[in-house]
Design a protein around this motif. Sequence first.
Motif, PDB file in Angstrom:
ATOM      1  N   ASP A  11       0.830  -1.207   0.000  1.00 46.58           N
ATOM      2  CA  ASP A  11       0.000   0.000   0.000  1.00 46.58           C
ATOM      3  C   ASP A  11       0.865   1.257   0.000  1.00 46.58           C
ATOM      4  OD1 ASP A  11      -2.278  -1.554  -0.051  1.00 46.58           O
ATOM      5  OD2 ASP A  11      -2.712  -1.311   2.085  1.00 46.58           O
ATOM      6  N   LEU A  12       1.951   1.240   0.756  1.00 46.13           N
ATOM      7  CA  LEU A  12       2.866   2.374   0.783  1.00 46.13           C
ATOM      8  C   LEU A  12       3.495   2.600  -0.598  1.00 46.13           C
ATOM      9  CD1 LEU A  12       4.269   4.565   2.463  1.00 46.13           C
ATOM     10  CD2 LEU A  12       6.007   2.878   3.049  1.00 46.13           C
ATOM     11  N   GLY A  13       3.958   1.514  -1.224  1.00 46.60           N
ATOM     12  CA  GLY A  13       4.530   1.618  -2.564  1.00 46.60           C
ATOM     13  C   GLY A  13       3.514   2.114  -3.585  1.00 46.60           C
ATOM     14  N   ALA A  14       2.277   1.609  -3.499  1.00 48.77           N
ATOM     15  CA  ALA A  14       1.221   2.049  -4.416  1.00 48.77           C
ATOM     16  C   ALA A  14       0.931   3.538  -4.228  1.00 48.77           C
ATOM     17  CB  ALA A  14      -0.048   1.213  -4.192  1.00 48.77           C
ATOM     18  N   TRP A  15       0.951   3.991  -2.994  1.00 46.40           N
ATOM     19  CA  TRP A  15       0.721   5.418  -2.708  1.00 46.40           C
ATOM     20  C   TRP A  15       1.833   6.274  -3.325  1.00 46.40           C
ATOM     21  CZ3 TRP A  15       3.618   8.919   0.164  1.00 46.40           C
ATOM     22  CH2 TRP A  15       2.994  10.153   0.395  1.00 46.40           C
ATOM     23  N   VAL A  16       3.079   5.815  -3.185  1.00 51.13           N
ATOM     24  CA  VAL A  16       4.208   6.554  -3.759  1.00 51.13           C
ATOM     25  C   VAL A  16       4.077   6.603  -5.278  1.00 51.13           C
ATOM     26  CG1 VAL A  16       6.720   6.488  -4.153  1.00 51.13           C
ATOM     27  CG2 VAL A  16       5.801   6.126  -1.849  1.00 51.13           C
ATOM     28  N   PHE A  17       3.747   5.479  -5.903  1.00 52.67           N
ATOM     29  CA  PHE A  17       3.593   5.463  -7.366  1.00 52.67           C
ATOM     30  C   PHE A  17       2.466   6.382  -7.813  1.00 52.67           C
ATOM     31  CE2 PHE A  17       5.638   1.040  -7.925  1.00 52.67           C
ATOM     32  CZ  PHE A  17       6.895   1.622  -8.003  1.00 52.67           C
ATOM     33  N   ARG A  18       1.355   6.386  -7.079  1.00 53.97           N
ATOM     34  CA  ARG A  18       0.247   7.285  -7.428  1.00 53.97           C
ATOM     35  C   ARG A  18       0.675   8.741  -7.284  1.00 53.97           C
ATOM     36  NH1 ARG A  18      -2.772   3.509  -4.652  1.00 53.97           N
ATOM     37  NH2 ARG A  18      -2.815   4.799  -2.794  1.00 53.97           N
ATOM     38  N   ALA A  19       1.427   9.055  -6.221  1.00 51.33           N
ATOM     39  CA  ALA A  19       1.883  10.430  -6.006  1.00 51.33           C
ATOM     40  C   ALA A  19       2.831  10.880  -7.113  1.00 51.33           C
ATOM     41  CB  ALA A  19       2.577  10.548  -4.645  1.00 51.33           C
ATOM     42  N   LEU A  20       3.581   9.941  -7.683  1.00 51.60           N
ATOM     43  CA  LEU A  20       4.506  10.260  -8.772  1.00 51.60           C
ATOM     44  C   LEU A  20       3.851  10.100 -10.145  1.00 51.60           C
ATOM     45  CD1 LEU A  20       7.709   8.480  -7.412  1.00 51.60           C
ATOM     46  CD2 LEU A  20       7.203  10.935  -7.396  1.00 51.60           C
ATOM     47  N   SER A  21       2.552   9.826 -10.141  1.00 55.48           N
ATOM     48  CA  SER A  21       1.779   9.617 -11.377  1.00 55.48           C
ATOM     49  C   SER A  21       2.321   8.476 -12.226  1.00 55.48           C
ATOM     50  CB  SER A  21       1.724  10.906 -12.210  1.00 55.48           C
ATOM     51  OG  SER A  21       1.085  11.925 -11.481  1.00 55.48           O
ATOM     52  N   ILE A  22       2.802   7.447 -11.576  1.00 58.19           N
ATOM     53  CA  ILE A  22       3.272   6.245 -12.272  1.00 58.19           C
ATOM     54  C   ILE A  22       2.145   5.227 -12.232  1.00 58.19           C
ATOM     55  CG2 ILE A  22       4.949   4.369 -12.281  1.00 58.19           C
ATOM     56  CD1 ILE A  22       6.910   6.281 -10.870  1.00 58.19           C
ATOM     57  N   ARG A  23       1.725   4.811 -13.418  1.00 58.55           N
ATOM     58  CA  ARG A  23       0.643   3.840 -13.492  1.00 58.55           C
ATOM     59  C   ARG A  23       1.228   2.455 -13.707  1.00 58.55           C
ATOM     60  NH1 ARG A  23      -3.489   5.243 -17.689  1.00 58.55           N
ATOM     61  NH2 ARG A  23      -4.564   3.576 -16.627  1.00 58.55           N
ATOM     62  N   GLY A  24       0.701   1.502 -12.980  1.00 59.20           N
ATOM     63  CA  GLY A  24       1.148   0.125 -13.129  1.00 59.20           C
ATOM     64  C   GLY A  24       0.306  -0.628 -14.138  1.00 59.20           C
ATOM     65  N   LEU A  25       0.646  -1.868 -14.344  1.00 57.64           N
ATOM     66  CA  LEU A  25      -0.113  -2.726 -15.227  1.00 57.64           C
ATOM     67  C   LEU A  25      -1.383  -3.194 -14.517  1.00 57.64           C
ATOM     68  CD1 LEU A  25       2.812  -4.911 -16.596  1.00 57.64           C
ATOM     69  CD2 LEU A  25       1.721  -2.963 -17.709  1.00 57.64           C
ATOM     70  N   ARG A  26      -2.344  -3.572 -15.288  1.00 58.92           N
ATOM     71  CA  ARG A  26      -3.576  -4.109 -14.739  1.00 58.92           C
ATOM     72  C   ARG A  26      -3.292  -5.499 -14.161  1.00 58.92           C
ATOM     73  NH1 ARG A  26      -8.931  -2.300 -16.681  1.00 58.92           N
ATOM     74  NH2 ARG A  26      -7.714  -0.988 -18.052  1.00 58.92           N
ATOM     75  N   PRO A  27      -3.731  -5.776 -12.932  1.00 57.06           N
ATOM     76  CA  PRO A  27      -3.471  -7.102 -12.354  1.00 57.06           C
ATOM     77  C   PRO A  27      -4.087  -8.221 -13.192  1.00 57.06           C
ATOM     78  CG  PRO A  27      -4.270  -5.585 -10.674  1.00 57.06           C
ATOM     79  CD  PRO A  27      -4.422  -4.896 -11.990  1.00 57.06           C
ATOM     80  N   GLN A  28      -3.369  -9.330 -13.255  1.00 58.41           N
ATOM     81  CA  GLN A  28      -3.836 -10.514 -13.966  1.00 58.41           C
ATOM     82  C   GLN A  28      -4.841 -11.270 -13.100  1.00 58.41           C
ATOM     83  OE1 GLN A  28      -2.766 -11.144 -17.174  1.00 58.41           O
ATOM     84  NE2 GLN A  28      -1.920  -9.100 -16.834  1.00 58.41           N
ATOM     85  N   PRO A  29      -5.809 -11.936 -13.709  1.00 56.37           N
ATOM     86  CA  PRO A  29      -6.728 -12.748 -12.899  1.00 56.37           C
ATOM     87  C   PRO A  29      -5.990 -13.940 -12.303  1.00 56.37           C
ATOM     88  CG  PRO A  29      -7.187 -13.022 -15.246  1.00 56.37           C
ATOM     89  CD  PRO A  29      -6.131 -11.960 -15.124  1.00 56.37           C
TER      90      PRO A  29
END
Length: 171
Positions: free
Chosen positions: A27-45
């Motif tokens: 969650d911390l890493g995701a927050w940092v990526f969002r703050a830096l406007s870095i979008r990740g890949l869509r999670p796989q099923p």
Amino acid sequence: GWVGLALLTAFVGPVWRWIDPFTTLYDLGAWVFRALSIRGLRPQPWPERLGVWPATIGFAFFVWLELVARMDGGRPLGLVLVAYTLITLACMANYGRDAWRERGETFGVWFGLLNRLARYAAVDGGDDGRVRHRPFGAGLVAGGWSVSLLVLLALGTGSIIYDGISQTEVF
């Protein structure tokens, strides 16, 4: 600490869900990526054929590490912890945080299994700390039992028995 956590999870409620350090790091890493406007890949099923085998294999590894492996000093254990954390974070990124927690992350699946006994369970889909009351042991009949989950239960039971017997004088 691990024994106390297991007992609290089995007899009180979903304690691991509240203190899970891997989810906090994710969650911390995701927050940092969002703050830096870095979008990740869509999670796989999650591939259903995997069941909870990744968690079961991870549990077997940690049982081996605890009961069989001979470690000199803390460096090898530290490397295992770092490697496990990196694998967990990568799998959370690949399959989604909650899918990996519930099906692939060793401690999340193990403590989730123990929590089937408890009177309090996490509200389905809720990560906000809410719990629901249920009769003691009612979680054992809910949710189904896959082969991979039964193997995890057998590994847990067997390792506990072995650990106890191995500490006796007769052994």
